[in-house]
Design a protein around this motif. Structure first.
Motif, PDB file in Angstrom:
ATOM      1  N   GLU A  35       0.833  -1.215   0.000  1.00  0.00           N
ATOM      2  CA  GLU A  35       0.000   0.000   0.000  1.00  0.00           C
ATOM      3  C   GLU A  35       0.863   1.258   0.000  1.00  0.00           C
ATOM      4  O   GLU A  35       0.554   2.232  -0.681  1.00  0.00           O
ATOM      5  N   ILE A  36       1.938   1.238   0.762  1.00  0.00           N
ATOM      6  CA  ILE A  36       2.840   2.390   0.813  1.00  0.00           C
ATOM      7  C   ILE A  36       3.481   2.604  -0.560  1.00  0.00           C
ATOM      8  O   ILE A  36       3.576   3.742  -1.044  1.00  0.00           O
ATOM      9  N   LEU A  37       3.896   1.522  -1.203  1.00  0.00           N
ATOM     10  CA  LEU A  37       4.483   1.640  -2.544  1.00  0.00           C
ATOM     11  C   LEU A  37       3.475   2.177  -3.550  1.00  0.00           C
ATOM     12  O   LEU A  37       3.830   2.973  -4.418  1.00  0.00           O
ATOM     13  N   ARG A  38       2.225   1.754  -3.435  1.00  0.00           N
ATOM     14  CA  ARG A  38       1.185   2.276  -4.340  1.00  0.00           C
ATOM     15  C   ARG A  38       1.036   3.784  -4.185  1.00  0.00           C
ATOM     16  O   ARG A  38       0.957   4.520  -5.167  1.00  0.00           O
ATOM     17  N   ILE A  39       0.999   4.233  -2.946  1.00  0.00           N
ATOM     18  CA  ILE A  39       0.831   5.672  -2.695  1.00  0.00           C
ATOM     19  C   ILE A  39       2.074   6.440  -3.134  1.00  0.00           C
ATOM     20  O   ILE A  39       1.970   7.504  -3.742  1.00  0.00           O
ATOM     21  N   ARG A  40       3.254   5.884  -2.845  1.00  0.00           N
ATOM     22  CA  ARG A  40       4.476   6.575  -3.249  1.00  0.00           C
ATOM     23  C   ARG A  40       4.585   6.628  -4.771  1.00  0.00           C
ATOM     24  O   ARG A  40       4.996   7.659  -5.333  1.00  0.00           O
ATOM     25  N   ALA A  41       4.200   5.559  -5.459  1.00  0.00           N
ATOM     26  CA  ALA A  41       4.212   5.561  -6.926  1.00  0.00           C
ATOM     27  C   ALA A  41       3.303   6.667  -7.460  1.00  0.00           C
ATOM     28  O   ALA A  41       3.653   7.373  -8.410  1.00  0.00           O
ATOM     29  N   PHE A  42       2.147   6.817  -6.836  1.00  0.00           N
ATOM     30  CA  PHE A  42       1.217   7.877  -7.239  1.00  0.00           C
ATOM     31  C   PHE A  42       1.833   9.258  -6.984  1.00  0.00           C
ATOM     32  O   PHE A  42       1.740  10.151  -7.833  1.00  0.00           O
ATOM     33  N   ALA A  43       2.488   9.424  -5.837  1.00  0.00           N
ATOM     34  CA  ALA A  43       3.125  10.707  -5.522  1.00  0.00           C
ATOM     35  C   ALA A  43       4.220  11.031  -6.538  1.00  0.00           C
ATOM     36  O   ALA A  43       4.311  12.165  -7.021  1.00  0.00           O
ATOM     37  N   PHE A  44       5.045  10.039  -6.868  1.00  0.00           N
ATOM     38  CA  PHE A  44       6.083  10.256  -7.892  1.00  0.00           C
ATOM     39  C   PHE A  44       5.441  10.662  -9.214  1.00  0.00           C
ATOM     40  O   PHE A  44       5.904  11.597  -9.874  1.00  0.00           O
ATOM     41  N   ASP A  45       4.378   9.958  -9.595  1.00  0.00           N
ATOM     42  CA  ASP A  45       3.707  10.259 -10.851  1.00  0.00           C
ATOM     43  C   ASP A  45       3.156  11.679 -10.857  1.00  0.00           C
ATOM     44  O   ASP A  45       3.347  12.428 -11.820  1.00  0.00           O
ATOM     45  N   MET A  46       2.481  12.058  -9.801  1.00  0.00           N
ATOM     46  CA  MET A  46       1.906  13.403  -9.708  1.00  0.00           C
ATOM     47  C   MET A  46       2.988  14.480  -9.694  1.00  0.00           C
ATOM     48  O   MET A  46       2.770  15.592 -10.163  1.00  0.00           O
ATOM     49  N   ALA A  47       4.155  14.136  -9.171  1.00  0.00           N
ATOM     50  CA  ALA A  47       5.279  15.078  -9.137  1.00  0.00           C
ATOM     51  C   ALA A  47       6.003  15.147 -10.483  1.00  0.00           C
ATOM     52  O   ALA A  47       6.937  15.929 -10.647  1.00  0.00           O
ATOM     53  N   GLY A  48       5.577  14.321 -11.442  1.00  0.00           N
ATOM     54  CA  GLY A  48       6.189  14.343 -12.759  1.00  0.00           C
ATOM     55  C   GLY A  48       7.378  13.413 -12.906  1.00  0.00           C
ATOM     56  O   GLY A  48       8.127  13.501 -13.877  1.00  0.00           O
ATOM     57  N   ASP A  49       7.573  12.518 -11.945  1.00  0.00           N
ATOM     58  CA  ASP A  49       8.705  11.591 -11.983  1.00  0.00           C
ATOM     59  C   ASP A  49       8.205  10.191 -12.349  1.00  0.00           C
ATOM     60  O   ASP A  49       8.110   9.296 -11.507  1.00  0.00           O
ATOM     61  N   SER A  50       7.886  10.029 -13.627  1.00  0.00           N
ATOM     62  CA  SER A  50       7.334   8.761 -14.112  1.00  0.00           C
ATOM     63  C   SER A  50       8.300   7.600 -13.938  1.00  0.00           C
ATOM     64  O   SER A  50       7.887   6.475 -13.660  1.00  0.00           O
ATOM     65  N   GLU A  51       9.571   7.865 -14.091  1.00  0.00           N
ATOM     66  CA  GLU A  51      10.574   6.799 -13.970  1.00  0.00           C
ATOM     67  C   GLU A  51      10.557   6.177 -12.568  1.00  0.00           C
ATOM     68  O   GLU A  51      10.510   4.960 -12.421  1.00  0.00           O
ATOM     69  N   ARG A  52      10.560   7.020 -11.553  1.00  0.00           N
ATOM     70  CA  ARG A  52      10.549   6.489 -10.182  1.00  0.00           C
ATOM     71  C   ARG A  52       9.195   5.865  -9.856  1.00  0.00           C
ATOM     72  O   ARG A  52       9.127   4.894  -9.096  1.00  0.00           O
ATOM     73  N   SER A  53       8.130   6.381 -10.440  1.00  0.00           N
ATOM     74  CA  SER A  53       6.820   5.768 -10.271  1.00  0.00           C
ATOM     75  C   SER A  53       6.838   4.345 -10.827  1.00  0.00           C
ATOM     76  O   SER A  53       6.362   3.404 -10.178  1.00  0.00           O
ATOM     77  N   LEU A  54       7.405   4.181 -12.002  1.00  0.00           N
ATOM     78  CA  LEU A  54       7.493   2.851 -12.607  1.00  0.00           C
ATOM     79  C   LEU A  54       8.380   1.918 -11.793  1.00  0.00           C
ATOM     80  O   LEU A  54       8.098   0.723 -11.679  1.00  0.00           O
ATOM     81  N   GLU A  55       9.444   2.449 -11.213  1.00  0.00           N
ATOM     82  CA  GLU A  55      10.300   1.631 -10.353  1.00  0.00           C
ATOM     83  C   GLU A  55       9.505   1.094  -9.162  1.00  0.00           C
ATOM     84  O   GLU A  55       9.664  -0.071  -8.780  1.00  0.00           O
ATOM     85  N   ASP A  56       8.653   1.938  -8.593  1.00  0.00           N
ATOM     86  CA  ASP A  56       7.820   1.463  -7.482  1.00  0.00           C
ATOM     87  C   ASP A  56       6.822   0.411  -7.961  1.00  0.00           C
ATOM     88  O   ASP A  56       6.552  -0.561  -7.252  1.00  0.00           O
TER      89      ASP A  56
END
Length: 89
Positions: A35-56
Motif C-alpha cells: 500500500e505504501i508503494l502504491r501511494i508513493r508511486a502515485f506521488a512520484f507520478d503526480m510530481a512528474g517523476d514517471s521513472e521512479r513511479s514505474l520503479e515502485d
C-alpha cells in the motif's frame, strides 16, 4: 503520519513531503509495504517523476497482493513516460 494523511499531502500537491513520509513508513510498517508503494508511486507520478513511479510499480509486482489495477496503472504510467516496452501487460 498514516496513509490517509499522506494521500492528503498528495491532494495538496506536497509531493516531496508525501514521498518522504512514505519512505519513513516503509521502514516502520513493512507489513503495509504494498500500500505504501502504491501511494508513493502515485506521488512520484503526480510530481512528474514517471521513472521512479514505474520503479515502485516494479517493486509492487514483487509483492503478494498484486491486483489487476496495479498492472493497469503501471501500463498507463509507462505510456506517459514513453516506455512502451514496459506498458505491456
Amino acid at each position: 503520519m498514516n496513509l490517509e494523511e499522506i494521500s492528503t499531502l498528495i491532494e495538496n500537491r506536497q509531493f516531496d513531503e508525501a514521498i518522504n513520509e512514505c519512505n519513513l513508513l516503509l521502514a516502520k510498517m513493512p507489513e503495509e509495504r504494498i500500500e505504501i508503494l502504491r501511494i508513493r508511486a502515485f506521488a512520484f507520478d503526480m510530481a512528474g517523476d514517471s521513472e521512479r513511479s514505474l520503479e515502485d510499480h516494479e517493486r509492487i509486482f514483487e509483492e503478494e497482493g498484486v491486483t489487476i489495477k496495479d498492472f493497469y496503472l503501471a501500463a498507463f504510467r509507462a505510456v506517459f513516460a514513453a516506455q512502451f516496452e514496459k506498458a505491456r501487460v
